[in-house]
Design a protein around this motif. Structure first.
Motif, short mmCIF file in Angstrom:
data_model
loop_
_atom_site.label_atom_id
_atom_site.label_comp_id
_atom_site.label_asym_id
_atom_site.label_seq_id
_atom_site.Cartn_x
_atom_site.Cartn_y
_atom_site.Cartn_z
N GLN A 75 0.82 -1.20 0.00
CA GLN A 75 0.00 0.00 0.00
C GLN A 75 0.86 1.26 0.00
OE1 GLN A 75 -2.27 -0.87 3.62
NE2 GLN A 75 -4.11 -1.05 2.32
N ASN A 79 -1.67 7.20 2.00
CA ASN A 79 -3.12 7.01 1.90
C ASN A 79 -3.53 6.02 2.97
OD1 ASN A 79 -5.79 6.76 1.24
ND2 ASN A 79 -5.42 6.12 -0.88
N ASN A 82 -6.58 3.74 2.33
CA ASN A 82 -6.52 2.65 1.34
C ASN A 82 -6.70 1.32 2.06
OD1 ASN A 82 -6.20 1.44 -1.17
ND2 ASN A 82 -3.99 1.15 -0.84
#
Length: 503
Positions: A75, A79, A82
């Motif tokens: 990831q 973010n 996410n």
């Protein structure tokens, strides 16, 4: 047709039937229920029936369910929302509204090919019955020929004994005896050949009918035979099943062109979609004071338009391909028509020729009987030789064999003529006393089915194996036709070699 049914059903009853005798109608009924070529074609027709619901399915609503589960193993650090994991489920319902006529034409093509398949099934049925008639008549003919040859061997054995007796008293020479011995040896060889042919015909009968032939009764007369080749062809052009099948196949290709043209037309469908997602607890429940749901649902509804603009020439190629297929079907129809006309005329000519051969052979048999009787009488007074008798006996045998062969040829040709005219189906042959196979029943059963699950199960064999049937022999128990078995010489003295005037 009705006359034909009556004749096959009752014609054999016009003559005395021995106990356990098998009629042609019974042989046809056995093959109708048990011939593997016919049962296989019925299965092929059932498979053809399924093309109609397959074609209809493209125009029916569709319901699909799609699901996925994803684990994001890497990831982005910037973010934090996410999700690490997400599961999706989508349920979609679509209703085709317009497909350029593709479904309509596909269904019509499939339905027309079902009709063509039924005509093909009729043709296979007629061909099977023709094979049964030929097998039946072959056994009848070969049994008669074996009987004639057995009778000939017996006569020649009597002649040989008489020749040896006369040689012992000096009335004949060794040459006369040798001629009798040679002709007897030849007759025995001909008998062995006839017996082998009879065995082959009986085995072929088993292959076609499915059971060994018993005592076969004389075949009934064939009614409704045409009076001219033109009359036969006129009926065949209207009723011949192969020709009907070719016409339907050509008709179906017209719809194939419509299906191909539809590939370049727009398509419209109504679509409804329901979606469910779940992050599987892989994101925070609260961010910046806002609650973040971990799952949710969504739904959409609308129209979907698909307008092909360029497909690399595929639609045009499909149209040209369908048009070429239609052209092929039209030419095949013409070829089938030619073949039907030729087959019908040929069968008529062969039938007429065989009828004339029968008349000539009957006259020849009668004349040869009188000739042999006269030669034997003249030999008894010393004006004819043993060779003259042997030749006369051989000529009689040849004419008798020609007669029984011509009778077989005339009957088979007559039945083939009826088959070419489309008058040799089960109902025409009087087989409707039992249950007849109706191809429309399966079609009506499957045409409207829309379920995705189901089937008819593992098929079981319909036709039975003949591996356990006994090997056939050349034993003949049926007496000869009286017209072929009439005593040649009514004087016992002459036929046994006794009381001859020149002894």
């Amino acid at each position: 047709m009705h006359a034909f049914r009556i004749m096959l059903a009752t014609g054999a009853a016009l003559v005395a039937m021995p106990a356990g005798a098998e009629t042609l109608r019974e042989a046809l009924a056995k093959a109708y229920a048990n011939n593997p070529t016919l049962t296989a074609q019925r299965a092929a027709q059932r498979a053809t029936d399924e093309n109609v619901p397959i074609a209809r399915s493209s125009g029916l609503p569709g319901l699909s369910l799609n699901g996925s589960a994803t684990d994001n193993v890497l990831q982005a650090n910037n973010n934090f929302l996410n999700p690490e994991r997400i599961a999706n489920g989508q349920l979609q319902f679509s209703v085709p509204l317009y497909q350029g006529g593709a479904v309509k034409n596909a269904v019509r093509a499939a339905e027309t090919r079902v009709e063509a398949g039924r005509a093909t099934l009729r043709g296979v049925e007629a061909n099977t019955f023709t094979s049964v008639v030929a097998a039946y008549m072959n056994v009848t003919r070969d049994e008669a020929i074996v009987g004639l040859n057995q009778q000939n061997v017996h006569v020649l054995e009597v002649n040989l004994r008489a020749s040896r007796d006369r040689f012992q008293v000096g009335d004949l020479t060794r040459t006369d005896v040798a001629q009798s011995e040679a002709r007897l040896a030849l007759a025995r060889a001909q008998l062995q050949s006839a017996e082998a042919q009879l065995i082959a015909s009986r085995e072929n009968y088993i292959a076609v009918v499915g059971a060994p032939p018993g005592t076969l009764e004389s075949a009934p007369p064939l009614p409704n035979l045409p009076t001219s080749p033109k009359a036969a062809v006129d009926v065949a052009l209207e009723r011949n099943p192969q020709l009907i099948a070719a016409r339907k196949a050509a008709d179906a290709t017209r719809y194939d062109v419509g299906v191909a043209r539809a590939t370049r037309l727009p398509r419209v469908a109504a679509v409804t979609t329901g979606t469910y997602f779940n992050y599987l607890g892989s994101i925070p429940t609260v961010a910046n004071g806002q609650r973040i749901p971990g799952s949710g649902t969504a739904a959409t509804a609308g129209l979907q338009l698909s307008l092909p603009l360029f497909q690399g020439g595929q639609p045009a190629a499909r149209v040209r391909q369908a048009e070429a297929g239609r052209s092929q079907a039209i030419e095949t129809l013409t070829a089938t028509e030619r073949n039907v006309v030729a087959t019908t005329r040929s069968a008529y000519a062969q039938w007429q020729s065989s009828e004339q051969v029968i008349a000539s052979s009957e006259a020849a048999v009668s004349a040869n009987k009188l000739s042999l009787e006269g030669v034997r009488a003249e030999n008894s007074v010393g004006t004819r030789t043993i060779l003259d008798i042997l030749n006369a006996e051989q000529e009689l045998l040849n004419s008798q064999v020609t007669l029984v062969s011509a009778r077989r040829d005339a009957y088979v040709a007559g039945f083939a003529l009826l088959a070419a005219m489309g008058n040799a189906e089960a109902r025409d042959l009087g087989l409707d006393g039992g249950s007849l196979y109706d191809p429309t029943i399966n079609y009506q059963r499957v045409r409207g089915r829309i379920g995705d699950f189901g089937g008819d199960g593992e098929p079981a064999p319909v036709a039975t194996s003949t591996a356990q049937t006994p090997a056939q022999t050349a034993i003949v128990t049926k007496p000869l036709d009286p017209s072929l078995d009439t005593p040649v010489d009514r004087s016992a003295g002459l036929t046994t070699g006794a009381q001859a005037p020149n002894r």
